[in-house]
Design a protein around this motif. Structure first.
Motif, short mmCIF file in Angstrom:
data_model
loop_
_atom_site.label_atom_id
_atom_site.label_comp_id
_atom_site.label_asym_id
_atom_site.label_seq_id
_atom_site.Cartn_x
_atom_site.Cartn_y
_atom_site.Cartn_z
N SER A 24 0.95 -1.23 -0.02
CA SER A 24 0.11 -0.03 -0.13
C SER A 24 0.69 1.24 -0.01
CB SER A 24 -0.72 -0.14 1.23
OG SER A 24 -0.22 0.24 2.43
N GLU A 25 1.94 1.33 0.56
CA GLU A 25 2.91 2.19 0.65
C GLU A 25 3.52 2.52 -0.76
OE1 GLU A 25 5.44 2.60 4.21
OE2 GLU A 25 3.87 2.33 5.54
N LEU A 26 3.96 1.33 -1.51
CA LEU A 26 4.64 1.29 -2.51
C LEU A 26 3.84 1.63 -3.87
CD1 LEU A 26 7.12 -1.46 -2.35
CD2 LEU A 26 7.65 0.86 -2.12
N GLN A 27 2.45 1.33 -3.70
CA GLN A 27 1.70 1.82 -4.70
C GLN A 27 1.60 3.35 -5.26
OE1 GLN A 27 0.04 -0.77 -6.28
NE2 GLN A 27 -0.44 0.73 -7.96
N PRO A 28 1.85 4.16 -4.54
CA PRO A 28 1.75 5.71 -5.18
C PRO A 28 3.24 5.67 -5.87
CG PRO A 28 0.99 5.81 -2.82
CD PRO A 28 1.39 4.48 -3.05
N LEU A 29 4.19 5.06 -5.42
CA LEU A 29 5.46 5.04 -6.28
C LEU A 29 5.42 4.39 -7.54
CD1 LEU A 29 8.32 4.29 -3.36
CD2 LEU A 29 7.53 6.51 -4.34
N LYS A 30 4.55 3.35 -7.49
CA LYS A 30 4.41 2.56 -8.74
C LYS A 30 3.54 3.26 -9.62
CE LYS A 30 4.57 -2.14 -6.59
NZ LYS A 30 3.88 -3.51 -6.43
N ASP A 31 2.71 4.13 -9.01
CA ASP A 31 1.80 4.72 -10.11
C ASP A 31 2.41 5.96 -10.72
OD1 ASP A 31 -0.33 3.28 -9.32
OD2 ASP A 31 -1.21 4.63 -7.90
N ASP A 32 3.39 6.60 -9.83
CA ASP A 32 4.39 7.54 -10.33
C ASP A 32 5.13 7.20 -11.36
OD1 ASP A 32 3.16 9.26 -8.56
OD2 ASP A 32 4.81 9.38 -6.98
N MET A 33 5.76 6.04 -11.35
CA MET A 33 6.80 5.28 -12.07
C MET A 33 6.10 5.39 -13.36
SD MET A 33 9.77 5.25 -11.04
CE MET A 33 10.61 4.47 -12.26
N ARG A 34 4.80 4.58 -13.36
CA ARG A 34 3.96 4.42 -14.67
C ARG A 34 3.52 5.76 -15.33
NH1 ARG A 34 -0.15 2.36 -12.20
NH2 ARG A 34 0.51 0.30 -11.90
N ASP A 35 3.48 7.00 -14.56
CA ASP A 35 3.08 8.13 -15.09
C ASP A 35 4.38 8.61 -15.80
OD1 ASP A 35 1.59 10.41 -15.71
OD2 ASP A 35 2.54 11.41 -14.26
N MET A 36 5.46 8.48 -14.90
CA MET A 36 6.85 8.87 -15.58
C MET A 36 7.13 8.29 -16.91
SD MET A 36 9.05 11.23 -14.56
CE MET A 36 9.95 11.10 -13.02
N LYS A 37 6.86 6.79 -17.03
CA LYS A 37 7.10 6.28 -18.29
C LYS A 37 6.24 6.74 -19.42
CE LYS A 37 8.70 1.82 -16.19
NZ LYS A 37 8.42 0.52 -16.06
N HIS A 38 4.98 6.93 -18.89
CA HIS A 38 4.13 7.41 -20.08
C HIS A 38 4.61 8.84 -20.68
CE1 HIS A 38 0.29 8.38 -22.18
NE2 HIS A 38 0.28 9.31 -21.60
N ARG A 39 4.90 9.56 -19.68
CA ARG A 39 5.53 11.00 -20.08
C ARG A 39 6.68 10.93 -20.88
NH1 ARG A 39 5.61 14.98 -15.04
NH2 ARG A 39 5.69 16.39 -16.57
N MET A 40 7.64 10.14 -20.49
CA MET A 40 8.85 9.91 -21.26
C MET A 40 8.35 9.35 -22.57
SD MET A 40 11.37 10.77 -19.60
CE MET A 40 12.93 10.02 -20.38
N SER A 41 7.53 8.60 -22.81
CA SER A 41 7.36 8.08 -24.14
C SER A 41 6.78 9.36 -25.18
CB SER A 41 6.08 6.85 -24.02
OG SER A 41 6.70 5.94 -23.40
N ASN A 42 5.92 10.11 -24.34
CA ASN A 42 5.33 11.36 -24.96
C ASN A 42 6.62 12.15 -25.53
OD1 ASN A 42 2.76 10.21 -24.95
ND2 ASN A 42 2.19 11.58 -23.31
N ILE A 43 7.41 12.27 -24.52
CA ILE A 43 8.55 13.39 -24.87
C ILE A 43 9.37 12.62 -26.15
CG2 ILE A 43 10.74 14.08 -24.34
CD1 ILE A 43 9.33 14.57 -21.23
N GLU A 44 9.65 11.52 -25.85
CA GLU A 44 10.25 10.80 -26.94
C GLU A 44 9.76 10.92 -28.43
OE1 GLU A 44 10.69 6.78 -25.66
OE2 GLU A 44 12.56 7.17 -24.42
N LEU A 45 8.24 10.64 -28.33
CA LEU A 45 7.46 10.79 -29.51
C LEU A 45 7.61 12.37 -30.18
CD1 LEU A 45 4.28 8.70 -28.78
CD2 LEU A 45 6.05 8.22 -30.47
N HIS A 46 7.39 13.32 -29.37
CA HIS A 46 7.54 14.56 -29.46
C HIS A 46 8.95 14.83 -30.30
CE1 HIS A 46 6.63 18.73 -29.58
NE2 HIS A 46 7.97 18.98 -29.34
#
Length: 94
Positions: A24-46
């Motif tokens: 339960s404590e690591l879930q926010p970190l996992k969510d942040d990492m997932r969001d970070m990966k998504h944002r990095m993919s968007n940056i790479e595509l841009h």
């Protein structure tokens, strides 16, 4: 139940509680990492689709513009030479 069995049961319960708490404590970190990966993919595509394309367009237009500038500079040099020559002739006449 023997003491050993009780201790094993308590240890099992503690392991489950610790694992649950950590998850339960690591879930926010996992969510942040997932969001970070998504944002990095968007940056790479841009970068690939927009920035690289714009750099390519700039490079393609730079060479012709540089050649026009070089040509204009050569014409200005010729004009300076002619003006200098005419100025010297006018100096001699007056």
């Amino acid at each position: 139940m023997t003491d050993n069995e009780l201790l094993l049961a308590i240890a099992d319960i503690m392991d489950k509680k610790i694992k649950s708490a950590l998850e339960s404590e690591l879930q926010p970190l996992k969510d942040d990492m997932r969001d970070m990966k998504h944002r990095m993919s968007n940056i790479e595509l841009h970068l690939e689709n927009i920035t690289d394309k714009n750099i390519q367009l700039l490079a393609e237009n730079y060479v012709p513009a540089a050649k026009r500038y070089e040509s204009a500079t050569a014409h200005i040099d010729v004009m300076k030479s002619v003006i200098r020559e005419h100025s010297e002739r006018l100096q001699k006449i007056s």
